[in-house]
Write a protein that holds these residues in place. Structure first.
Motif, mmCIF file in Angstrom:
data_model
loop_
_atom_site.group_PDB
_atom_site.id
_atom_site.type_symbol
_atom_site.label_atom_id
_atom_site.label_comp_id
_atom_site.label_asym_id
_atom_site.label_seq_id
_atom_site.Cartn_x
_atom_site.Cartn_y
_atom_site.Cartn_z
ATOM 1 N N ALA A 4 -26.328 14.926 -49.008
ATOM 2 C CA ALA A 4 -27.305 13.852 -48.813
ATOM 3 C C ALA A 4 -26.707 12.800 -47.898
ATOM 4 C CB ALA A 4 -27.690 13.236 -50.152
ATOM 5 N N TYR A 5 -27.383 12.490 -46.806
ATOM 6 C CA TYR A 5 -26.859 11.530 -45.837
ATOM 7 C C TYR A 5 -27.323 10.107 -46.102
ATOM 8 C CZ TYR A 5 -25.041 15.534 -43.363
ATOM 9 O OH TYR A 5 -24.329 16.665 -43.051
ATOM 10 N N TYR A 6 -28.274 9.963 -47.031
ATOM 11 C CA TYR A 6 -28.690 8.656 -47.510
ATOM 12 C C TYR A 6 -28.779 8.706 -49.032
ATOM 13 C CZ TYR A 6 -29.982 7.206 -42.756
ATOM 14 O OH TYR A 6 -29.947 6.869 -41.435
ATOM 15 N N PRO A 7 -28.698 7.575 -49.703
ATOM 16 C CA PRO A 7 -28.790 7.567 -51.167
ATOM 17 C C PRO A 7 -30.077 8.215 -51.673
ATOM 18 C CG PRO A 7 -27.993 5.462 -50.389
ATOM 19 C CD PRO A 7 -28.401 6.232 -49.164
ATOM 20 N N GLU A 8 -29.930 9.049 -52.699
ATOM 21 C CA GLU A 8 -31.065 9.700 -53.346
ATOM 22 C C GLU A 8 -31.101 9.296 -54.811
ATOM 23 O OE1 GLU A 8 -30.674 13.890 -52.772
ATOM 24 O OE2 GLU A 8 -31.232 13.805 -50.641
ATOM 25 N N HIS A 9 -32.297 8.954 -55.277
ATOM 26 C CA HIS A 9 -32.477 8.536 -56.668
ATOM 27 C C HIS A 9 -32.602 9.759 -57.563
ATOM 28 C CE1 HIS A 9 -35.414 7.049 -59.929
ATOM 29 N NE2 HIS A 9 -34.187 6.761 -60.310
ATOM 30 N N LEU A 10 -31.800 9.810 -58.628
ATOM 31 C CA LEU A 10 -31.902 10.897 -59.591
ATOM 32 C C LEU A 10 -33.103 10.646 -60.491
ATOM 33 C CD1 LEU A 10 -30.608 13.449 -60.893
ATOM 34 C CD2 LEU A 10 -29.382 11.881 -62.420
ATOM 35 N N THR A 11 -34.081 11.542 -60.408
ATOM 36 C CA THR A 11 -35.306 11.381 -61.178
ATOM 37 C C THR A 11 -35.076 11.799 -62.625
ATOM 38 O OG1 THR A 11 -36.617 11.860 -59.206
ATOM 39 C CG2 THR A 11 -37.738 12.004 -61.333
ATOM 40 N N THR A 12 -35.140 10.855 -63.524
ATOM 41 C CA THR A 12 -34.942 11.108 -64.944
ATOM 42 C C THR A 12 -35.502 9.932 -65.729
ATOM 43 O OG1 THR A 12 -33.279 11.389 -66.695
ATOM 44 C CG2 THR A 12 -32.622 10.137 -64.764
ATOM 45 N N SER A 13 -35.803 10.152 -66.985
ATOM 46 C CA SER A 13 -36.314 9.078 -67.829
ATOM 47 C C SER A 13 -35.194 8.226 -68.413
ATOM 48 C CB SER A 13 -37.156 9.663 -68.975
ATOM 49 O OG SER A 13 -36.367 10.542 -69.765
ATOM 50 N N GLY A 21 -13.736 12.039 -54.187
ATOM 51 C CA GLY A 21 -13.931 13.178 -53.306
ATOM 52 C C GLY A 21 -14.770 12.755 -52.114
ATOM 53 N N ASP A 22 -15.816 13.531 -51.820
ATOM 54 C CA ASP A 22 -16.765 13.192 -50.755
ATOM 55 C C ASP A 22 -18.087 12.716 -51.327
ATOM 56 O OD1 ASP A 22 -14.941 13.934 -48.747
ATOM 57 O OD2 ASP A 22 -15.520 16.041 -48.905
ATOM 58 N N HIS A 23 -18.056 12.194 -52.553
ATOM 59 C CA HIS A 23 -19.254 11.673 -53.210
ATOM 60 C C HIS A 23 -19.273 10.149 -53.189
ATOM 61 C CE1 HIS A 23 -20.181 15.623 -54.845
ATOM 62 N NE2 HIS A 23 -18.996 15.686 -55.412
ATOM 63 N N TRP A 75 -25.100 9.979 -52.945
ATOM 64 C CA TRP A 75 -25.164 10.496 -51.575
ATOM 65 C C TRP A 75 -23.801 11.083 -51.210
ATOM 66 C CZ3 TRP A 75 -25.147 5.533 -53.154
ATOM 67 C CH2 TRP A 75 -24.232 4.625 -52.615
ATOM 68 N N GLY A 76 -23.791 11.875 -50.145
ATOM 69 C CA GLY A 76 -22.580 12.593 -49.775
ATOM 70 C C GLY A 76 -22.679 14.056 -50.162
ATOM 71 N N ARG A 77 -21.553 14.633 -50.531
ATOM 72 C CA ARG A 77 -21.507 16.049 -50.869
ATOM 73 C C ARG A 77 -22.460 16.373 -52.016
ATOM 74 N NH1 ARG A 77 -16.049 19.468 -52.495
ATOM 75 N NH2 ARG A 77 -17.100 21.447 -52.932
ATOM 76 N N GLY A 78 -23.222 17.464 -51.856
ATOM 77 C CA GLY A 78 -24.169 17.854 -52.881
ATOM 78 C C GLY A 78 -23.474 18.395 -54.115
#
Length: 424
Positions: free
Chosen positions: A253-262, A228-230, A243-246
């Motif tokens: 997100a226009y830049y890579p975002e880190h998923l905060t999780t353990s 898709g757009d992801h 990043w990409g479509r939320g």
């Protein structure tokens, strides 16, 4: 690589493949020939494929499923394609559909090590690090510096001095992961309206030459994904970036975002509105989703609604797996699939396939066209419990394919008459 080296590899593989027995099953949308059955129709139940054309090329080691076409990579480094070919995505030099798997002759001089399928385009990576693309290029997603489509694989000259390791094809964009990179691991090209290229803080309509995806400096990226757009990536230490479509109400997100999780993840699969993640412990998680793909776990509905209001993405563990370890995951446009099984020292044993989400074309393999909001078991017939079986699942936009590989006893390293030891 020299042709003789390729022949030596193929000969060695053929010796190993003699005792490998493989079954390929497909179901779901099939009107473009993407199921490989030879019929142009949807199938509501799994269909066992008869693929005599692959016997000389070795078993399938990897599949890539796109909008309505499939790319198969054999253990001998050969490529077969089938399904929709109207944009040239099958790589046969024409724009015809193919309801049966057909060898891509134009790649025979290369030992292909990785393949990827987008909505209407395809990517092929050779073991020497060369990248070839074909299919729809109207958004620049082929990476050739123009917006032309190609019906035959064309080498992407931008990477002539680099070693490409992987390619990931989305709806109208592409990602490339370089091997032994120094600071800039991922490049992107094609449509960027939702930020899926990761190259700018603002919207980018499209680019036809690769540009560096920003925001991953210092991260050791080991795999990439797109649909898709992801866009997404996994690092060596198990971090998941997207990043990409939320997802499900979250902002783009226009830049890579880190998923905060353990959790530490080892594989990611993207749909149009959701993502599946597999942890190193064999646990499956789902991010986002919509009315087709959402799990609707009653115990989490109140918290899910709260998170949706706050525009945060929802990460849920996939329920109904009864403590089984997950060994394979896949995501279609709006449906999901996974395989559970016991993990032994040298192989997987068994393999229960479960699907859920959008079912309009029979892509869940349950004999109907209903949607499912929780994982449902798919039957492929009676199992033979005494054999070592590896089961892998792959999803296209509205279809599903499963590969079951059985090894003869002598082919299994370390096999004895005693039962194998299970890895906890």
């Amino acid at each position: 690589m020299e042709e003789n080296d390729d022949k030596a590899k193929v000969t060695h593989r053929q010796e190993e493949d003699e005792e490998v027995k493989q079954e390929i099953w497909s179901w779901g949308a099939g009107t473009d020939g993407q199921l490989g059955t030879g019929r142009l129709q949807d199938e509501l139940l799994p269909q066992l494929l008869g693929l005599p054309s692959l016997s000389s090329s070795g078993p399938i080691s990897l599949l890539a499923c796109g909008g309505a076409h499939v790319i198969g990579l054999t253990s001998g480094g050969r490529v077969v394609t089938w399904g929709r070919g109207t944009s040239g995505q099958l790589g046969h030099g024409d724009t015809r559909n193919s309801p049966n798997p057909k060898l891509v002759i134009l790649l025979e001089s290369h030992f292909v090590s990785h393949v990827s399928a987008g909505w209407n385009h395809s990517g092929f990576v050779s073991d020497t690090g060369s990248l070839f693309t074909c299919g729809d290029g109207s958004f620049g997603q082929l990476g050739h510096g123009d917006y032309k489509s190609h019906s035959s694989p064309v080498k992407v000259s931008y990477f002539v001095n680099s070693h490409v390791q992987q390619m990931a094809c989305g709806m109208r964009h592409s990602l490339v992961l370089l091997k032994d990179h120094s600071g800039d691991p991922i490049y992107a090209f094609g449509s960027g309206k939702r930020g899926q290229l990761g190259i700018s803080r603002g919207k980018v309509n499209s680019i036809s030459l690769p540009k560096v995806t920003r925001g991953l400096e210092g991260a050791k990226i080991v795999s990439i994904a797109a649909n898709g757009d992801h866009s997404a990536a996994l690092s060596a230490n198990g971090n998941f970036y997207t990043w990409g479509r939320g997802f499900r109400g979250k902002s783009d997100a226009y830049y890579p975002e880190h998923l905060t999780t353990s959790c530490c993840f080892i594989k990611a699969a993207l749909g149009w509105n959701h993502a599946l993640l597999l942890s190193g412990n064999g646990e499956a998680f789902m991010l986002g989703g919509n009315r087709h793909g959402v799990l609707n776990n009653p115990d989490k509905m109140s918290s899910a609604e709260h998170l949706l209001d706050s525009k945060e993405a929802i990460l849920e563990e996939v329920p109904g797996l009864e403590g089984k370890k997950v060994v394979s995951i896949a995501a279609g446009s709006e449906h999901s699939a996974l395989v559970t099984g016991m993990i032994f020292v040298f192989f997987y044993h068994g393999g229960v396939i479960k699907t859920w989400g959008w079912g309009e074309h029979g892509q869940l393999g349950l004999g109907d066209t209903l949607d499912q909001t929780s994982p449902q078991a798919v039957s492929l017939g009676q199992e033979v419990p005494s054999e070592a079986v590896e089961v892998k699942v792959y999803c296209g936009s509205g279809f599903t394919i499963v590969i079951k590989t059985r090894d003869a006893p002598s082919h299994r390293s370390g096999h004895t008459e005693n039962p194998p030891r299970q890895v906890n």
